[in-house]
Motif scaffolding. Structure first.
Motif, PDB file in Angstrom:
ATOM      1  N   ASP A  45       1.974  -4.227   2.412  1.00 29.41           N
ATOM      2  CA  ASP A  45       0.752  -4.540   2.417  1.00 29.41           C
ATOM      3  C   ASP A  45       0.632  -5.718   2.767  1.00 29.41           C
ATOM      4  OD1 ASP A  45      -2.263  -4.737   1.370  1.00 29.41           O
ATOM      5  OD2 ASP A  45      -2.075  -3.450   0.839  1.00 29.41           O
TER       6      ASP A  45
ATOM      7  N   LEU B 205      -0.636  -8.344   0.731  1.00 33.48           N
ATOM      8  CA  LEU B 205       0.662  -8.642  -0.977  1.00 33.48           C
ATOM      9  C   LEU B 205       1.509  -9.787   0.022  1.00 33.48           C
ATOM     10  CD1 LEU B 205       0.440  -5.392  -2.254  1.00 33.48           C
ATOM     11  CD2 LEU B 205      -0.670  -6.679  -2.880  1.00 33.48           C
TER      12      LEU B 205
ATOM     13  N   GLN C 288       6.454  -4.020  -8.072  1.00 38.77           N
ATOM     14  CA  GLN C 288       5.834  -4.344  -6.671  1.00 38.77           C
ATOM     15  C   GLN C 288       6.050  -5.885  -6.352  1.00 38.77           C
ATOM     16  OE1 GLN C 288       1.529  -3.512  -5.740  1.00 38.77           O
ATOM     17  NE2 GLN C 288       2.668  -1.976  -3.790  1.00 38.77           N
ATOM     18  N   HIS C 289       5.573  -6.708  -6.585  1.00 37.58           N
ATOM     19  CA  HIS C 289       5.757  -8.108  -6.706  1.00 37.58           C
ATOM     20  C   HIS C 289       7.707  -8.367  -6.147  1.00 37.58           C
ATOM     21  CE1 HIS C 289       5.359 -12.254  -6.907  1.00 37.58           C
ATOM     22  NE2 HIS C 289       6.075 -12.606  -7.295  1.00 37.58           N
TER      23      HIS C 289
ATOM     24  N   TYR D  22       8.848  -6.483  -3.165  1.00 38.84           N
ATOM     25  CA  TYR D  22       8.222  -8.153  -2.008  1.00 38.84           C
ATOM     26  C   TYR D  22       8.863  -9.253  -1.507  1.00 38.84           C
ATOM     27  CZ  TYR D  22       3.902  -5.577  -0.285  1.00 38.84           C
ATOM     28  OH  TYR D  22       3.288  -4.084   0.283  1.00 38.84           O
TER      29      TYR D  22
ATOM     30  N   GLN E  88      -1.672  -0.207  -2.788  1.00 35.22           N
ATOM     31  CA  GLN E  88      -1.961  -1.233  -4.011  1.00 35.22           C
ATOM     32  C   GLN E  88      -2.495  -0.279  -4.680  1.00 35.22           C
ATOM     33  OE1 GLN E  88      -4.746  -4.619  -3.295  1.00 35.22           O
ATOM     34  NE2 GLN E  88      -4.600  -3.919  -0.660  1.00 35.22           N
TER      35      GLN E  88
END
Length: 324
Positions: free
Chosen positions: A12, A15, A223-224, A227, A256
């Motif tokens: 994304d 992000l 999710q963080h 990445y 998201q």
């Protein structure tokens, strides 16, 4: 010279933090338009065929009928009958059950589909390697760890139309670990193809970020973290590039709060490579232009030490230790 494309499903643009994710943002990156399916959001099933052909789903024919790839080859005969007998909502629930409870992986249309339907792809006429691209299966008997894990997730990743992200997980932490292993495997395969120097075009793909994103709507730290790890993995791939090589990252959509978003992203080591990419339909043309403008003939394994992997510092260390 080699162009390597890494398809990262659901990467994304919102992000990616250039200050934190220098490898995901590279020398240049920007959002691109994607295509929304009949399900109301962009679909993996439709979009990777679009990226490799430059055609919209209605043009290449691999369209999502009901949001759960009811058109997958294993379901195709049944779906033709079901279109006449079952309401769409029931088809979707049956399709979801089948994909959750059978060993059949989704997105497994064979590469021969394109030839049979008179469709050209980014790989035609090239010394190319395709690794795990959805709906472009070169060898249906070839299965790697990502395929195996996708087929054996069980209650770690179950479809649930009532859940915010459309999926639930009995153990999000264990699921995260499996997904990151999937990403590592696919990027490792891409790195091996690049290191062989046998290809002018390499296209690898991983679904790790997409899967994690679908179950992390109530745990955004997952999710963080994904990445951050993916940024590290891509950095290792960048380390395998020769100075004349290019790397392109591309996604099919963003993700998201557990849901697909309507923006995808491209990033590249070469700013000019992505200048004219405004949509998922533009990726093929941009890559082919770059391939046509430069000598990308594969060289084979002619150099054992890469020029950009710190060879001078290694030599100095060996000299200091008395080995040279």
């Amino acid at each position: 010279m080699t162009i390597t494309i890494l398809g990262i499903d659901a990467l994304d643009p919102d992000l990616i933090d250039p200050d934190t994710h220098e490898n995901l943002s590279m020398n240049a990156h920007h959002p691109i338009d994607t295509i929304v399916s009949v399900a109301g959001e962009p679909s993996t099933h439709e979009l990777w065929p679009t990226i490799i052909t430059g055609l919209t789903p209605s043009e290449h024919g691999l369209k999502l009928d009901d949001g759960v790839t009811w058109g997958n080859p294993i379901f195709r005969i049944g779906s033709n009958i079901a279109d006449y007998l079952l309401p769409q909502k029931i088809q979707s629930r049956i399709g979801a059950w089948l994909l959750t409870n059978t060993s059949e992986d989704a997105f497994r249309e064979q590469a021969t589909y394109y030839i049979e339907n008179g469709l050209s792809t980014i790989f035609d006429g090239r010394e190319a390697e395709a690794i795990g691209i959805p709906n472009y299966v070169v060898n249906p008997d070839d299965e790697d760890r990502e395929h195996a894990l996708r087929r054996s997730m069980g209650d770690l990743f179950e479809r649930d139309s009532d859940a915010k992200g459309g999926h639930t997980s009995a153990d999000p932490i264990e699921f995260y670990e499996q997904c990151m292993e999937m990403g590592m495997v696919r990027i490792a395969r891409t790195r091996r193809a690049l290191r062989s120097r046998n290809y002018e075009l390499i296209f690898g793909y991983t679904s790790a970020l997409d899967l994690i994103g679908h179950i992390s709507y109530d745990n955004p730290d997952l999710q963080h973290d994904a990445y951050n790890e993916m940024d590290n993995f891509v950095g290792e791939l960048i380390g395998d590039l020769y100075p004349e090589d290019d790397l392109l990252l591309v996604s099919d959509h963003g993700l998201q709060d557990g849901l697909h978003t309507d923006e995808a992203v491209v990033a590249s080591t070469d700013c000019t490579l992505i200048d004219n990419i405004d949509s998922v339909t533009d990726v093929r043309a941009a890559v082919e232009d770059a391939l046509d403008q430069n000598d990308h003939a594969p060289t084979g394994r002619e150099r054992l030490v890469q020029p950009n992997n710190g060879g001078d510092s290694v030599r100095k260390q060996l000299e200091d230790l008395g080995y040279m």
